[in-house]
Design a protein around this motif. Sequence first.
Motif, PDB file in Angstrom:
ATOM      1  N   THR A  89      -9.278   9.394  15.792  1.00  0.00           N
ATOM      2  CA  THR A  89     -10.495   9.915  15.166  1.00  0.00           C
ATOM      3  C   THR A  89     -10.577  11.444  15.124  1.00  0.00           C
ATOM      4  N   ASP A  90      -9.984  12.111  16.101  1.00  0.00           N
ATOM      5  CA  ASP A  90     -10.076  13.572  16.137  1.00  0.00           C
ATOM      6  C   ASP A  90      -9.343  14.209  14.955  1.00  0.00           C
ATOM      7  N   LEU A 105      -7.353  25.466  10.239  1.00  0.00           N
ATOM      8  CA  LEU A 105      -8.212  24.575   9.460  1.00  0.00           C
ATOM      9  C   LEU A 105      -8.142  23.181  10.068  1.00  0.00           C
ATOM     10  N   LYS A 106      -9.300  22.553  10.233  1.00  0.00           N
ATOM     11  CA  LYS A 106      -9.358  21.197  10.767  1.00  0.00           C
ATOM     12  C   LYS A 106      -9.595  20.208   9.621  1.00  0.00           C
ATOM     13  N   VAL A 107      -8.782  19.162   9.593  1.00  0.00           N
ATOM     14  CA  VAL A 107      -8.921  18.125   8.554  1.00  0.00           C
ATOM     15  C   VAL A 107      -8.723  16.754   9.182  1.00  0.00           C
ATOM     16  N   ASP A 108      -9.103  15.729   8.411  1.00  0.00           N
ATOM     17  CA  ASP A 108      -8.972  14.354   8.899  1.00  0.00           C
ATOM     18  C   ASP A 108      -7.672  13.700   8.453  1.00  0.00           C
ATOM     19  N   ASP A 124      -1.334  20.741  14.871  1.00  0.00           N
ATOM     20  CA  ASP A 124      -1.700  20.096  16.132  1.00  0.00           C
ATOM     21  C   ASP A 124      -2.070  18.646  15.839  1.00  0.00           C
ATOM     22  N   ILE A 125      -1.330  17.718  16.452  1.00  0.00           N
ATOM     23  CA  ILE A 125      -1.567  16.289  16.235  1.00  0.00           C
ATOM     24  C   ILE A 125      -2.586  15.791  17.254  1.00  0.00           C
ATOM     25  N   PRO A 126      -3.680  15.154  16.814  1.00  0.00           N
ATOM     26  CA  PRO A 126      -4.683  14.657  17.762  1.00  0.00           C
ATOM     27  C   PRO A 126      -4.145  13.523  18.616  1.00  0.00           C
TER      28      PRO A 126
END
Length: 406
Positions: free
Chosen positions: A126-127, A148-151, A120-122
């Motif tokens: 920043t998200d 999993l959420k990453v920066d 999923d592309i923010p």
Amino acid sequence: MVLRVAVVGSGPAGSSAAETLAKAGIETYLFERKLDNAKPCGGAIPLCMVSEFDLPPQIIDRQVRKMKMISPSNVEVDINIEKKEEYIGMCRREVLDGFLRDRAAKLGAKLINGTVHKIDIPGNNTDAYTLHYADHSNGSLEGTAKTLKVDLIIGADGANSRVAKAIDAGDYNYAIAFQERIRLPEDKMAYYHDLAEMYVGNDVSTDFYAWVFPKYDHVAVGTGTMKVHKADIKNLQAGIRARAAKKLAGGEIIKVEAHPIPEHPRPRRVVGRVALVGDAAGYVTKSSGEGIYFAAKSGRMCAETIVEVSQSGQKIPTENDLKLYLKRWDKKYGLTYKVLDILQSVFYRSDATREAFVEMCADRDVQRLTFDSYLYKTVVPANPLVQMKITAKTIASLLRGNALAP
């Protein structure tokens, strides 16, 4: 630490990136779909990689100091490395990749045995990115669905990169590599103790070369061709088997492998906070088909840039920050790719020019220049007289090649 990084793919590119990030204390997740993966690959690595990436002796199956270049008309040219301390390393990818992956994990990268299916592309800068993946740690093929959420994401997942597709990185032309691993009788294996062979000709490869490379207890026999000729790949493999038949007599096929190989960098290698490295970025050289060293080096250079611009994980890099990695990469290796592209277009277009190529390889100055650039990845300019000699030799070989061709 602020920064969280997912590295998708744990070949030389991904593991080298994860190792560098983990050493800097950055929260790093290293994804690998198949932990026992054995990528179809000739497995040759330059000497500089052994020291630069601290590879232990057991990673290297064979130290090759002799090569045979064999022309379409079966003219053989012997190429020997003169210095005792120099060699071309031959390794099995499952051994090399496993070592690099385990080292990254020991240094702090969190290894996930999983397949990334979707990203999923923010909608802003920043998200977090959300990775949807199947966790195979329970041993099942289907795995357990997780997120999993990453920066930041590093795509090191090969020629068919899902990360590249997720960021619409654009397509590239590719080749197909086909390889058989053949276990030979002891007397036949002794012949390949420290020798590798490269065959050229329309019968073994329309666009590249075919190879017989020694490994621990077998030889890798393979070929490659562009995707437009991929329907011919089995005929080309039969061609190399026929050309090397006497040397392979009595051999037993223990594994058959095939894999796509990129032919040039993707149109976009950094999009947002996603960067591509290794085969996913398209870092395989034309003419030689070399990719292992460049994969590991690109992973390390990308990660080093991330460590630098994120202040060791204290802030989240921007797209422009990540593009510094591309500037550095293109400055260091752009010319190498262009030169090898030209060499392929000149010498691999017909059997006549292939005859010329093999003839040219017999020249000691050509050999020395080639080995220096391959073993150490530095091109030391020849003195003007040697350069003029090589140029004249090239032209003369090309002219004679038309007469020598079968």
